[in-house]
Design a protein around this motif. Structure first.
Motif, mmCIF file in Angstrom:
data_model
loop_
_atom_site.group_PDB
_atom_site.id
_atom_site.type_symbol
_atom_site.label_atom_id
_atom_site.label_comp_id
_atom_site.label_asym_id
_atom_site.label_seq_id
_atom_site.Cartn_x
_atom_site.Cartn_y
_atom_site.Cartn_z
ATOM 1 N N VAL A 231 20.731 -10.966 -2.924
ATOM 2 C CA VAL A 231 20.263 -11.354 -1.585
ATOM 3 C C VAL A 231 20.016 -10.115 -0.727
ATOM 4 N N ILE A 232 20.983 -9.197 -0.750
ATOM 5 C CA ILE A 232 20.833 -7.970 0.047
ATOM 6 C C ILE A 232 19.616 -7.192 -0.440
ATOM 7 N N TYR A 233 19.494 -7.119 -1.769
ATOM 8 C CA TYR A 233 18.411 -6.340 -2.340
ATOM 9 C C TYR A 233 17.056 -6.949 -1.994
ATOM 10 N N ALA A 234 16.979 -8.269 -2.072
ATOM 11 C CA ALA A 234 15.713 -8.930 -1.764
ATOM 12 C C ALA A 234 15.358 -8.751 -0.287
ATOM 13 N N ALA A 235 16.387 -8.888 0.573
ATOM 14 C CA ALA A 235 16.139 -8.751 2.020
ATOM 15 C C ALA A 235 15.692 -7.339 2.352
ATOM 16 N N SER A 236 16.393 -6.357 1.767
ATOM 17 C CA SER A 236 16.013 -4.980 2.086
ATOM 18 C C SER A 236 14.672 -4.650 1.445
ATOM 19 N N GLY A 237 14.384 -5.301 0.313
ATOM 20 C CA GLY A 237 13.082 -5.096 -0.325
ATOM 21 C C GLY A 237 11.953 -5.528 0.596
ATOM 22 N N MET A 238 12.167 -6.663 1.280
ATOM 23 C CA MET A 238 11.137 -7.139 2.204
ATOM 24 C C MET A 238 10.964 -6.157 3.360
ATOM 25 N N MET A 239 12.106 -5.630 3.828
ATOM 26 C CA MET A 239 12.036 -4.655 4.913
ATOM 27 C C MET A 239 11.293 -3.400 4.453
ATOM 28 N N VAL A 240 11.612 -2.970 3.229
ATOM 29 C CA VAL A 240 10.971 -1.773 2.696
ATOM 30 C C VAL A 240 9.471 -2.011 2.541
ATOM 31 N N GLU A 241 9.125 -3.216 2.089
ATOM 32 C CA GLU A 241 7.711 -3.525 1.888
ATOM 33 C C GLU A 241 6.965 -3.436 3.214
ATOM 34 N N TRP A 242 7.591 -4.028 4.236
ATOM 35 C CA TRP A 242 6.990 -4.000 5.560
ATOM 36 C C TRP A 242 6.838 -2.560 6.038
ATOM 37 N N ALA A 243 7.933 -1.782 5.873
ATOM 38 C CA ALA A 243 7.927 -0.409 6.385
ATOM 39 C C ALA A 243 6.902 0.440 5.647
ATOM 40 N N SER A 244 6.782 0.231 4.311
ATOM 41 C CA SER A 244 5.892 1.100 3.549
ATOM 42 C C SER A 244 4.435 0.851 3.911
ATOM 43 N N HIS A 245 4.132 -0.362 4.397
ATOM 44 C CA HIS A 245 2.760 -0.605 4.823
ATOM 45 C C HIS A 245 2.507 -0.108 6.237
ATOM 46 N N GLU A 246 3.612 0.097 6.971
ATOM 47 C CA GLU A 246 3.479 0.603 8.345
ATOM 48 C C GLU A 246 3.213 2.105 8.368
ATOM 49 N N ILE A 247 3.659 2.796 7.303
ATOM 50 C CA ILE A 247 3.471 4.254 7.273
ATOM 51 C C ILE A 247 2.049 4.555 6.811
ATOM 52 N N SER A 248 1.283 5.216 7.658
ATOM 53 C CA SER A 248 -0.099 5.514 7.278
ATOM 54 C C SER A 248 -0.122 6.703 6.322
ATOM 55 N N VAL A 249 -1.259 6.857 5.644
ATOM 56 C CA VAL A 249 -1.411 7.958 4.705
ATOM 57 C C VAL A 249 -1.186 9.286 5.422
ATOM 58 N N GLU A 250 -1.705 9.407 6.661
ATOM 59 C CA GLU A 250 -1.580 10.662 7.405
ATOM 60 C C GLU A 250 -0.112 10.973 7.712
ATOM 61 N N ASP A 251 0.621 9.922 8.145
ATOM 62 C CA ASP A 251 2.046 10.131 8.439
ATOM 63 C C ASP A 251 2.784 10.568 7.189
ATOM 64 N N GLU A 252 2.449 9.893 6.087
ATOM 65 C CA GLU A 252 3.133 10.187 4.838
ATOM 66 C C GLU A 252 2.909 11.636 4.427
ATOM 67 N N ILE A 253 1.657 12.087 4.560
ATOM 68 C CA ILE A 253 1.337 13.469 4.186
ATOM 69 C C ILE A 253 2.103 14.438 5.086
ATOM 70 N N ALA A 254 2.141 14.106 6.387
ATOM 71 C CA ALA A 254 2.823 14.985 7.344
ATOM 72 C C ALA A 254 4.316 15.074 7.027
#
Lengths: 114, 453
Positions: free
Chosen positions: B184-207
């Motif tokens: 349950v914890i893993y699935a919940a945090s997975g959803m959070m991670v999924e959301w966060a990883s789409h929020e980070i733009s390519v430019e931010d990631e490179i920076a």
């Protein structure tokens, strides 16, 4: 005095050396009860937060209460098996058998009353 | 896979042995207690300090009994699971009760001639984790009252103090609850991670990544220079028209060839790709190679690489939190999130990434020939040990082959002739001036995987 065996009335347990107002006729021996319990990880995390700010950790207090009452009732159960009338000189002790788990044990002297 | 399975078997075996030895030790202790308790004289024990009135006291003495009992590893693990889930530690209740019987026994043996022991006090000490320490003390009274022989009347009845549950049943229920909570914890945090990883733009990631990268890739590359083969791979990616790369065009791609025979490739944050030398050995044409690289670029476009990384971080943090004091377990459990994240990576995201392979091949060569050849080879190699990794963490290669061809058919993409990899590499070497054109005419060979600086 009839033995309290088979009766549902709680057996008296005191921390002094005799039941007030009653005389002891026979010392049966030491009885004890112990309980080892833990709270789950959510409470452990809350407790860790509580550790930052101070104050009572209610979930752990509950844990101790539960463990103590279980230890006591186990001690009384054992006294009942020995056909005792009461448990006197009751003491409580705690030990940490594992990290984040508490053992409480209660011990006392099982006696028969006159 | 192997890094999880092998230590897992080893760990299970160790815990199994601990279970057996622990139960044998328990049973032996229990028998010894019963035997010795029966031999003791019937002394009167009192937790209070009443000196009985009807006796003549000759002497008194301080008597003590101590014991330290070590837990076995199985019980230790069981306790850890139980503490996480919450509730009664029945495995410990049995041993703390035996510890008390043992100290009582030892104290009474020390006070052999005494008829009474009064003022009995229990204490517990904490020597170290995983051990149960018990001390009892009392005052022995030597009197004219001779204790009678045989089993004493008030022996702690173990039946009262222990919840009678089979340890294996207990283990099963505790670990099921544990796994459920983890999931349950893993699935919940997975959803959070999924959301966060789409929020980070390519430019931010490179920076962000440019701040970290030099330290992270140190282990892979001694100098800042790429090998010729790595240069060739980077050049190959850069030769693809930018508009075909999607959002990933913003990366300044870098490639590291990892000396590993497993045919695999990975996308790291910041545009750094890892290609195993086993993968380069497997591909025969430039088209095949670009299909693999295009697939990884597809992962960048899907932001899958951040998600995988995020899940891994969450998983390791979780396992560290639960098994902080247990180095062996933490290392083992830390292998799981990686595998789980890879598995998650596969089913939907791998197939999405395959679409980019098609698009990139089409843009570069004008046809999609050999787009699925590598997967066909992997499919044929199935069952071989070296491809275990790749197969386990990805959809079945043949499914992907079929899917790729189906997509190519639907979009009416042409299949053309591939460019041979060796030839393409040698042309690259000549074009960049690394070798003179005459070297090729002399018949010298330049292999991709052995051309290291």
């Amino acid at each position: 005095m009839t033995p309290t065996k088979n009766t549902t009335a709680p057996m008296p347990a005191v921390t002094v050396s005799s039941i007030p107002g009653r005389e002891t006729s026979e010392n049966i021996g030491i009885v004890f009860g112990s309980s080892v319990r833990s709270r789950n990880f959510i409470f452990d995390i809350f407790a860790a937060f509580k550790n930052l700010f101070g104050g009572e950790v209610r979930s752990y207090t509950r844990l101790l209460e539960d463990a103590q009452s279980e230890a006591t009732s186990r001690m009384l159960e054992q006294a009942k098996k020995l056909e005792a009338d009461a448990v006197v000189d009751v003491h409580f002790a705690t030990s940490q058998v594992a990290y984040k788990a508490a053992e409480i044990f209660a011990y006392g002297t099982a006696v028969r009353l006159k | 896979m192997e890094e999880v399975i092998l230590p897992g078997i080893l760990l299970t075996a160790l815990i199994g042995i601990a279970y057996l030895t622990g139960r044998l030790a328990d049973a032996a202790h229990e028998r010894a207690l019963k035997r010795d308790e029966a031999l003791l004289p019937q002394q009167v024990l009192d937790s209070g300090s009443n000196i009985p009135g009807d006796i003549t006291l000759y002497d008194s003495a301080l008597v003590t009994g101590k014991v330290v009992i070590a837990e076995d590893r199985f019980r230790n693990l069981l306790a850890r699971l139980r503490i996480f889930v919450g509730g009664r530690l029945s495995a410990h209740e049995a041993s703390v009760t035996r510890a008390k019987r043992e100290v009582l026994l030892r104290m009474r043996t020390n006070a052999k001639g005494a008829s009474h022991i009064i003022g009995v006090r229990f204490e517990s000490a904490q020597l170290r984790r995983g051990m149960i320490e018990m001390v009892v003390s009392g005052t022995a009274l030597y009197t004219d009252h001779r204790p009678s022989g045989g089993a004493p009347a008030a022996l702690p009845d173990e039946g009262v103090n222990i919840s009678h549950r089979n340890l294996l049943v207990e283990f099963l229920s505790a670990s099921t609850a544990f796994l459920l909570i983890c999931w349950v914890i893993y699935a919940a945090s997975g959803m959070m991670v999924e959301w966060a990883s789409h929020e980070i733009s390519v430019e931010d990631e490179i920076a962000i990544w440019s701040q970290l990268e030099p330290e992270l890739i140190n282990g892979h590359r001694t100098a800042d220079e790429r090998s010729l083969a790595e240069n060739y791979l980077v050049d190959l990616i850069n030769s693809v028209p930018k508009e075909a790369l999607g959002p990933a065009a913003a990366y300044d791609f870098d490639v590291i060839i990892v000396p590993d025979e497993t045919p695999n490739a990975a996308a790291l944050p910041g545009g750094l790709m890892l290609v195993h030398s086993g993968m380069i050995d497997l591909v025969e044409s430039e088209n095949e190679l670009l299909s693999i690289l295009g697939h990884e670029i597809g992962h960048y476009n899907g932001r899958d690489h951040l998600e995988g990384l995020g899940r891994e971080v969450v998983g390791v943090a979780l396992s560290a939190m639960m098994f902080q004091a247990d180095a062996v377990l933490t290392t083992w459990v830390a292998g799981w999130p990686k595998m789980l994240s890879d598995l998650d990576y596969s089913r939907s995201q791998e197939l999405d990434a395959d679409k980019w392979s098609l698009k990139i091949l089409m843009a570069k060569y004008g046809h999609v020939g050999e787009v699925a050849t590598t997967f066909e080879k992997l499919g044929q190699m199935q069952g071989g040990h070296s491809v275990m990794d790749y197969l386990a963490t990805h959809p079945h290669p043949q499914d992907r082959v079929d899917r790729l061809y189906k997509m190519a058919r639907e979009q009416n993409l042409p299949m053309g002739q591939p460019i041979e990899l060796q030839e393409a590499f040698e042309n690259f070497l000549v074009r960049t001036g690394e070798i003179p054109a005459s070297a090729l005419e002399e018949g010298r060979k330049f292999s991709l995987t052995t051309t290291k600086d």
